[in-house]
Enzyme design. Structure first.
Site, mmCIF file in Angstrom:
data_model
loop_
_atom_site.group_PDB
_atom_site.id
_atom_site.type_symbol
_atom_site.label_atom_id
_atom_site.label_comp_id
_atom_site.label_asym_id
_atom_site.label_seq_id
_atom_site.Cartn_x
_atom_site.Cartn_y
_atom_site.Cartn_z
ATOM 1 N N CYS A 38 3.825 0.589 -8.434
ATOM 2 C CA CYS A 38 4.442 -0.665 -8.019
ATOM 3 C C CYS A 38 5.687 -0.941 -8.854
ATOM 4 O O CYS A 38 5.630 -0.972 -10.082
ATOM 5 C CB CYS A 38 3.449 -1.810 -8.179
ATOM 6 S SG CYS A 38 4.044 -3.374 -7.528
ATOM 7 N N CYS A 73 0.860 -1.181 0.000
ATOM 8 C CA CYS A 73 0.000 0.000 0.000
ATOM 9 C C CYS A 73 0.899 1.234 0.000
ATOM 10 O O CYS A 73 2.115 1.118 0.079
ATOM 11 C CB CYS A 73 -0.903 -0.025 1.232
ATOM 12 S SG CYS A 73 -2.364 1.004 1.099
ATOM 13 N N CYS A 110 -4.098 -0.690 -2.764
ATOM 14 C CA CYS A 110 -4.557 0.675 -3.031
ATOM 15 C C CYS A 110 -4.105 1.081 -4.425
ATOM 16 O O CYS A 110 -3.117 0.562 -4.944
ATOM 17 C CB CYS A 110 -4.064 1.662 -1.982
ATOM 18 S SG CYS A 110 -2.339 2.104 -2.077
#
Length: 138
Positions: free
Chosen positions: A86, A7, A79
């Site tokens: 990422c 997250c 999220c």
């Protein structure tokens, strides 16, 4: 098997997911959580998890770099921001996005503590339902 819940700040949703996974699935896989940044632990997340019988008081907010030595099989972004930013993971880690509402964001400006905690409880329960499907659900 190693699963990472990722997250933005590793303070709420990813911590709840790690807590549920360790509580419900410790015999099936190793659960970790981290963030793109560290925001510290969210006290309301700790509170609602404790209400459900899961103690995450010993958890701490971690950066992804803190887990560089772990070879992940799955990375679950919880999220949108973490999913969009990422990084690539070495090895064969499969990245899966399962977004959950952001309790701190949803409750910003709210004053009634019971209403605020109800938002956290709803998201906590949604995360639990997802974790109960693991690892088959990813």
């Amino acid at each position: 098997m190693n699963i990472l819940f990722l997250c933005t700040g590793n303070s709420c949703r990813s911590q709840m997911a790690e807590g549920w996974a360790r509580h419900l699935k410790a015999d099936q896989f190793n659960a970790y959580s981290a963030g793109i940044e560290t925001h510290g632990m969210n006290e309301r997340a700790i509170q609602v998890m404790k209400e459900a019988g899961v103690d995450i008081t010993a958890h701490h907010s971690k950066l992804l770099d803190d887990l560089a030595d772990v070879d992940f099989d799955y990375v679950v972004t919880v999220c949108g921001h973490a999913h969009e930013t990422c990084p690539m993971f070495p090895g064969n880690a499969k990245v899966v996005h399962v977004g959950f509402d952001d309790p701190p964001g949803l409750t910003k400006g709210m004053e009634d503590e019971d209403e605020i905690l109800d938002v956290y409880r709803r998201v906590r329960d949604e995360i639990k339902q997802f974790v109960e499907t693991l690892p088959e659900g990813i």
